[in-house]
Design an enzyme around this catalytic site. Sequence first.
Site, short mmCIF file in Angstrom:
data_model
loop_
_atom_site.label_atom_id
_atom_site.label_comp_id
_atom_site.label_asym_id
_atom_site.label_seq_id
_atom_site.Cartn_x
_atom_site.Cartn_y
_atom_site.Cartn_z
CD GLU A 190 -2.17 2.85 3.74
OE1 GLU A 190 -1.30 2.56 4.58
OE2 GLU A 190 -3.30 2.37 3.74
NE ARG A 220 -3.79 -2.38 1.87
CZ ARG A 220 -4.92 -2.63 2.49
NH1 ARG A 220 -5.33 -1.83 3.43
NH2 ARG A 220 -5.64 -3.67 2.15
NE ARG A 232 -3.88 2.87 13.39
CZ ARG A 232 -5.11 2.65 13.79
NH1 ARG A 232 -5.36 2.45 15.04
NH2 ARG A 232 -6.09 2.62 12.93
CG HIS A 233 -1.16 2.84 8.59
ND1 HIS A 233 -1.61 3.71 9.52
CD2 HIS A 233 -2.25 2.29 8.00
CE1 HIS A 233 -2.94 3.71 9.53
NE2 HIS A 233 -3.36 2.85 8.61
CB SER A 268 -12.26 -4.54 7.63
OG SER A 268 -11.07 -3.92 7.38
NE ARG A 299 -2.65 -1.57 12.04
CZ ARG A 299 -3.64 -1.07 11.29
NH1 ARG A 299 -4.87 -1.54 11.42
NH2 ARG A 299 -3.39 -0.12 10.44
CD GLU A 319 -9.48 -1.69 10.67
OE1 GLU A 319 -9.85 -0.52 10.66
OE2 GLU A 319 -9.18 -2.32 9.63
P1 ATP Z 1 -6.71 1.19 8.49
O1 ATP Z 1 -8.07 1.80 8.54
O2 ATP Z 1 -6.19 0.77 9.83
O3 ATP Z 1 -5.71 1.97 7.69
P2 ATP Z 1 -7.69 -0.42 6.35
O4 ATP Z 1 -9.11 -0.14 6.57
O5 ATP Z 1 -6.98 0.21 5.21
O6 ATP Z 1 -6.87 -0.18 7.71
P3 ATP Z 1 -8.14 -3.05 5.36
O7 ATP Z 1 -7.98 -2.66 3.94
O8 ATP Z 1 -9.48 -3.37 5.85
O9 ATP Z 1 -7.47 -1.96 6.31
O10 ATP Z 1 -7.10 -4.24 5.66
C1 ATP Z 1 -7.39 -5.31 6.54
C2 ATP Z 1 -6.39 -5.36 7.67
O11 ATP Z 1 -5.04 -5.35 7.19
C3 ATP Z 1 -6.43 -4.16 8.61
O12 ATP Z 1 -7.42 -4.32 9.58
C4 ATP Z 1 -5.05 -4.21 9.23
O13 ATP Z 1 -4.97 -5.21 10.22
C5 ATP Z 1 -4.19 -4.65 8.07
N1 ATP Z 1 -3.61 -3.52 7.36
C6 ATP Z 1 -4.16 -2.78 6.38
N2 ATP Z 1 -3.36 -1.82 5.95
C7 ATP Z 1 -2.24 -1.93 6.67
C8 ATP Z 1 -1.01 -1.20 6.71
N3 ATP Z 1 -0.79 -0.18 5.88
N4 ATP Z 1 -0.07 -1.59 7.58
C9 ATP Z 1 -0.28 -2.64 8.41
N5 ATP Z 1 -1.41 -3.36 8.43
C10 ATP Z 1 -2.39 -3.01 7.59
#
Ligand code: ATP
Length: 446
Positions: free
Chosen positions: A215, A213, A221-222, A372, A420, A369
């Site tokens: 981002e 990702r 936490r990311h 999801s 996470r 979280e």
């Molecule tokens: P957040 O809102 O915390 O940024 P997200 O809604 O983008 O997460 P999802 O796309 O639903 O996350 O991804 C499912 C799971 O994968 C998340 O609940 C989290 O545990 C993990 N996850 C997602 N993006 C990341 C990231 N950039 N770094 C670490 N873990 C991640």
Amino acid sequence: MIRTRYASEVNEADDGTTQTIAGWLQDVRLMGNLAFLVIRDRTGIAQATVLKKKVPELHELAGQIQRESAVSITGTVQMSDKAKLGWEILPDNIQVLNESEAPLPMGVVDRVGVDLDTRLDNRFLDVRRPEVAAIFKIRHEVIHAAGEYLRDKGFLEIHTSCINAASSEGGTEVYKFQYFEKEAFLAQSPQLYKQMMMATGFDRVFEFARYFRAEKHNTTRHLNESTAIDFEMAWIQNEEDVMKVIEGLMNAIWTAVHEKRQEELALVGAEVPIPKLPFLRITYTDAIEKINKASLNGDRKLDKPLEFGDDIGTEAERILGDVLMKEGHDFYFITKWPLAPKPFYVHPEGKDMGSKLCRGFDLDYRGVELLSGAQRIHEPELLKEGIKRVGLDPTDFEGYLTSFRYGMPPHGGCGIGIERILMQMLGLPNIREAVLFPRDRTRLYP
Ligand code: ATP
């Protein structure tokens, strides 16, 4: 022989026998006629005691070897009340397998603090520290327990491609790259492939997946590259069927760590209780009400109250965690989310896009979280509408959509960030602690 015993294997039956231990020279203390060498291996610590009178050449050598050199020491094991460990080895031979350079880029056992960047720059040395190694042993246990649980429940382990022609989620940023003559993307998750597998007859699949990702934010936490436990299951009635599997899975993971990794937990300084089942289900609407109330009266404050349709951000998640933990809930599902912030494949609450709510949920643990999940859309026409709802073009998803046209069963699943899980389970201050070689906005090396 480089090694006949690991440090933790030596026992009373070895008294008086010749053994060879091997590891890193953690420390040397020279005291007149004696030299004490502390050797660390995968299992623990050994002490070698060198008597100058008996082996003068080894006593001299002991004073010259750099700390953290790889050594193999052969000698007589002696049980002794005087030795800290209850035993020591009296060397006849010390073999320096590879001398360490000095000075070390960071201390391994020194009590002086080392900042996270220096530690990550020298990860191979950092992981020699038992409290850091413990995190990765627990990570191994988490993955092992998850795989075991899912296989036992009839999930087939799969591996899908990380090279995609279309971005899977919309929403978050993707890494683009040149794939011969075409443009391609690194997978944000295996979401679309897992769903396509629901049309195959496997019924239940899981994957230890990589998420890429792009981002740009830099948070604790990311990560820009993360790993996840992703599963998908078909022939479900609704999202509750998925939540039940998640409950069992989390219980299996937490219980395995609790039962098998107490030693590592002590090193990390974490307590991992066996979860209380069933997990609380709280609707999104009730959750934001609780958050708004607590934000008015508590220490943590939101800038403005949450309204229906808002995402539950980091601070709001924490507030909810504080409230629910006081009520005795570490784990809780937030259910019945508004459809608008959810990805295109999430099933609306009703049968069409007229629904305000959806069948998506999150599972949080102590205010963060973990995952999801959702029941997904299984009807091709509704799925096309879903794709359009988030501003994407259904023609970019032809291959995916085709798999829905020939009897796709109702299905759902989730993606659970492994880092996470570790961060929250162990109370780590930064998600980077839970991955060997983190990738973030500024870190691409090592
Ligand atoms: P957040 O809102 O915390 O940024 P997200 O809604 O983008 O997460 P999802 O796309 O639903 O996350 O991804 C499912 C799971 O994968 C998340 O609940 C989290 O545990 C993990 N996850 C997602 N993006 C990341 C990231 N950039 N770094 C670490 N873990 C991640």
